[in-house]
Write a protein that holds these residues in place. Structure first.
Motif, PDB file in Angstrom:
ATOM      1  N   ASP A  52       0.823  -1.213   0.000  1.00 14.99           N
ATOM      2  CA  ASP A  52       0.000   0.000   0.000  1.00 14.99           C
ATOM      3  C   ASP A  52       0.859   1.266   0.000  1.00 14.99           C
ATOM      4  N   MET A 195     -13.102  -1.611   4.173  1.00 11.51           N
ATOM      5  CA  MET A 195     -12.750  -0.798   5.343  1.00 11.51           C
ATOM      6  C   MET A 195     -12.339   0.598   4.896  1.00 11.51           C
ATOM      7  N   HIS A 196     -12.725   0.969   3.655  1.00  5.92           N
ATOM      8  CA  HIS A 196     -12.412   2.304   3.130  1.00  5.92           C
ATOM      9  C   HIS A 196     -10.932   2.622   3.355  1.00  5.92           C
ATOM     10  N   ASP A 197     -10.087   1.691   2.911  1.00  5.72           N
ATOM     11  CA  ASP A 197      -8.667   1.830   3.260  1.00  5.72           C
ATOM     12  C   ASP A 197      -7.912   2.761   2.328  1.00  5.72           C
ATOM     13  N   GLY A 198      -8.473   3.058   1.158  1.00  2.00           N
ATOM     14  CA  GLY A 198      -7.866   4.090   0.330  1.00  2.00           C
ATOM     15  C   GLY A 198      -6.844   3.616  -0.688  1.00  2.00           C
ATOM     16  N   PHE A 199      -6.626   2.299  -0.814  1.00  5.55           N
ATOM     17  CA  PHE A 199      -5.558   1.835  -1.704  1.00  5.55           C
ATOM     18  C   PHE A 199      -6.056   0.860  -2.776  1.00  5.55           C
ATOM     19  N   TYR A 320      -8.153  11.143   0.631  1.00  2.00           N
ATOM     20  CA  TYR A 320      -7.502   9.826   0.603  1.00  2.00           C
ATOM     21  C   TYR A 320      -8.148   8.842   1.553  1.00  2.00           C
ATOM     22  N   ARG A 321      -8.988   9.330   2.475  1.00  2.00           N
ATOM     23  CA  ARG A 321      -9.701   8.421   3.359  1.00  2.00           C
ATOM     24  C   ARG A 321     -10.940   7.941   2.626  1.00  2.00           C
ATOM     25  N   GLY A 353      -2.443   9.745  -3.737  1.00  2.00           N
ATOM     26  CA  GLY A 353      -1.605  10.155  -2.615  1.00  2.00           C
ATOM     27  C   GLY A 353      -0.623  11.223  -3.077  1.00  2.00           C
TER      28      GLY A 353
END
Ligand SMILES: Cc1cc2nc3c(=O)[nH]c(=O)nc-3n(C[C@H](O)[C@H](O)[C@H](O)COP(=O)(O)OP(=O)(O)OC[C@H]3O[C@@H](n4cnc5c(N)ncnc54)[C@H](O)[C@@H]3O)c2cc1C
Lengths: 523, 172
Positions: A52, A195-199, A320-321, A353
């Motif tokens: 990530d 989990m809405h991890d952003g990657f 990014y979240r 990012g």
């Protein structure tokens, strides 16, 4: 359970590439009991090995073999050896994709009739209609677990999306959703909820997003009818005197060459590599490249009309979240020539990012003005523009006359010029995208030019008549009955929507046809 | 959008480089340990000369100036170039020659505006572009600067952003 097949076993069906098209076709055929060998140029990295971190992940997953570019697109200047952004790993670019899954519209299968003749555009109606694909869209949406369809809830809106939705409402847009995404909102099909991890662009570490790597391939392997051979780069498709495909020549991880025999072959190497492989398989029977009697192999390359609008606000967004893509505005996805162009486009939320932002927001720019924009990162919202672009015969893939890759295969040159319709659409979208953010008091909006192409289409297009295209309505080449194309290169025109749902739908449909043809002794 | 041609890709900021605040920040940095060839850091470089190393700290900052970031982050980029130059003598030569050309005209002793003009002059050279590319990936890709930009980075080990603000916007 994973099958292993002998190089001399000529009863197997060989698929080149394990991405959206190849990986889906492989599982579908294996489920029907067909013995399948997938030859994949890239290595196999399971989700635990995904990273990530933007550049590290990019270097792990991307297709970075040498390529050249020409034409007036910005890419020739900014990213001259990286015309496209695709993957070279088991799972193909579905390891990297954002998951946005939208059906094509009725008219988008008939744009030659719908738009009339347009200077410079090599428009053609598809030999199939939306009705032909509808049952397969249903199956593919179920397979991918697309949100907002078949009773699957939408994902919860994230910050980036709430900004876009609020602005879109301000300017009068009505078709605003959390996006039809192949990302689980809740656990489904053995994979967890997001989990809405952003990657999303960095692999499938969280496993909430569909990929052929986490779904089609393991399911196919579990049948005992599928072998996926990584680091097997196909160099040539071979045929016999009577014109039937007999197998493929490939190079393994050590560069040693082998021939895998086959009863039939399907190519799904994405729209640069598929035509490159056909062109590199020229023979005395096929002097201009395999299955190229039409002369259309490698032509009509499309990459969608794209661009990105960023808004910098006075307050934090923390875009990014949340998932890399989430929200979607669909009001402009229609054919309304009064806007000054044919076809339509979508707005879809996007975040990058700081590392990718620095490289892509304004490629080549430097100085305090650039740095000031980067200082606004926390307060930035972003949306991607994706719309139909015009097929042009002069856009496409040719074999480089002198440069060769690590296996001695000529590298592909990718040529692209925007059509005036593409430019008009992009400018309209920039303006209306900015209006969305301006309505919320954006301090500034930024227009980012297209990235190296993530959507690559059209280079082996489908046509009713053999002289107009490379494959028929089943993705079967007009010239050779046991040779198929199963990726986005078979698209006659590109539509406005992101292509992967349609690629997988066509692969499911094609599997039914191939299995029938095998039963009937035709393949 | 980028056009091929001679138009500069340098973008001036809204605050000009001669703004008082910017001058103050620059004045503070003259205390930094990365600006003189006599500094320990410059002498510790494996391949590049001390003069080249510390000049590159100034050049990289001027390419992507973030007043709130100390010189150590730009020095980190130069360390990356130094490490690559150790394996690539052509690169080492390119960097030594590029800095040599700039310094032959006394680049470090010029005022801010003149230094910027000198960089604009060479912006299409392989030297400039090699260094610029390295700053873009090496500065913005350095996890230690992310907090400065308000970016929290990888999240899976922490359960993603699901319970950490993915939908916490409160000003719409
Ligand atoms: C960052 C990013 C975001 C995206 N987001 C979306 C989205 O939200 N929605 C959407 O619809 N689409 C999205 N896409 C596009 C999507 O990933 C592609 O449309 C899709 O993966 C294409 O499927 P494919 O089967 O044609 O090719 P791929 O998935 O690229 O698979 C091709 C495979 O073939 C292999 N291969 C190529 N040549 C050879 C050879 N000669 N021998 C052996 N193997 C070979 C490659 O290594 C690769 O693994 C995105 C793409 C990117 C990069």
């Amino acid at each position: 359970m994973t099958a292993r097949y002998d190089l001399n076993d000529d009863s197997v069906f060989v698929i080149v590439g394990s991405g959206a098209g190849g990986g889906t076709l492989a599982n579908e055929l294996a489920q029907k009991g067909v013995d399948v060998v997938v030859l994949e140029a890239g290595p196999r990295y399971e989700k635990e090995e995904h990273i990530d971190v933007e550049w590290e992940s990019f270097n792990q997953l991307s297709w970075l073999d040498m390529r050249s570019t020409s034409g007036s697109w910005g890419i020739t200047n900014d990213f001259p050896t990286l015309p496209t952004w695709t993957c070279k790993v088991v799972g193909g670019t579905t390891v990297h994709w954002a998951g946005c899954s939208i059906r094509f519209k009725d008219y988008e299968f008939n744009v030659a009739s719908e738009y009339g003749s347009l200077d410079g555009a090599n428009l053609l109606d598809w030999p199939i209609s939306l009705d032909d694909v509808l049952p397969y869209y249903d199956k593919a949406e179920d397979k991918l677990g697309v949100t907002g369809r078949h009773g699957i809830p939408y994902n919860e809106p994230d910050n980036n999306q709430m900004v876009m939705a609020a602005g879109a409402k301000n300017v009068g847009y009505e078709q605003v959703t959390a996006g039809t995404m192949a990302i689980n909102p809740v656990p489904r099909d053995g994979r967890p909820g997001t989990m809405h991890d952003g990657f999303c662009f960095q692999g499938i570490a969280s496993n909430a997003r569909w990929s052929t790597l986490n779904t089609e391939i393991p399911k196919g392997e579990a049948t005992g009818h599928l072998e996926v051979r990584p680091e097997a780069h196909v160099l040539q498709v071979q045929h016999n005197g009577s014109g039937k495909i007999t197998g493929v020549l490939y190079a393994d991880a050590d560069g040693n060459q082998h021939v895998q025999k086959a009863r039939g072959v399907s190519i799904a190497g994405n729209s640069i590599e598929s035509p490159r492989l056909l062109l590199n398989s020229a023979s005395s029977q096929h002097p201009d490249g395999l299955a190229n009697s039409s002369g259309q192999v490698g032509k009509n390359y499309m990459r969608h009309t794209t661009g990105t609008v960023w808004g910098i606000f006075d307050n934090p967004v923390n875009m990014y979240r949340g998932n890399t893509m989430a929200g979607c505005v669909s009001d402009e996805a229609r054919n309304d020539p009064d806007r000054g162009f044919f076809g339509g486009y979508y707005f879809q939320t996007l975040h990058l990012g700081p590392s990718f932002m620095g490289a892509f927001v304004d490629p080549g720019a430097w100085g305090r003005g650039f740095a000031d924009d980067m200082e606004g990162y926390e307060n930035m919202a972003g949306m991607w523009i994706v719309g139909e672009d015009m097929p042009q015969e002069s856009n496409g893939v040719t074999l480089h006359e002198t440069e060769k890759d690590q296996h001695g295969m000529p590298i592909p040159n990718v040529h692209f010029d925007d059509h005036p319709n593409d430019v008009a659409m992009r400018n309209h979208a920039y303006e209306h995208g900015s209006a969305i953010y301006d309505s919320l008091g954006a301090r500034k909006t930024i227009h980012t030019p297209p990235y190296p192409a993530t959507h690559n289409l059209g280079t082996c297009r489908m046509s009713a008549r053999p002289e107009d295209g490379v494959v028929n309505k089943w993705g079967q080449t007009h010239d050779v009955s046991n040779l198929f194309i199963s990726d986005g290169s078979q698209m006659t025109t590109g539509a406005a929507a992101n292509p992967t749902l349609t690629i997988t739908s066509l692969a499911i449909r094609q599997a039914d046809y191939i299995a029938e043809q095998m039963k009937a002794g035709q393949i | 959008m980028t056009e091929t041609g001679s138009e500069s890709r340098m973008r001036r900021g809204t605050n000009s480089p001669t703004d008082a605040a910017v001058r103050d920040a620059a004045a503070q940095r003259t205390q930094s340990m990365y600006q003189s060839p006599d500094d320990e850091w410059a002498k510790s470089l494996g391949t590049l000369s001390a003069q080249t190393g510390c000049t590159l700290v100034g050049v990289t900052r001027m390419m992507y100036p973030h007043d709130g970031l100390g010189d150590e982050y730009y020095a980190k980029v130069v360390e990356g170039l130094d490490a690559q130059a150790g394996d690539d003598s052509d690169l080492a030569q390119l960097l030594e020659d590029g800095v040599g050309d700039l310094q032959s005209d006394g680049w470090s002793d010029k005022d801010e505006d003149a230094r910027l003009d000198a960089l604009v002059e060479i912006e299409s050279t392989p030297f400039f572009q090699t260094v610029r590319n390295e700053v873009v990936t090496g500065l913005y890709g350095n996890p230690d600067v992310w907090e400065y930009f308000g970016y929290e980075g990888p999240s899976i080990a922490k359960g993603g952003y699901k319970d950490r603000g993915f939908n916490d916007i409160d000003w719409l």
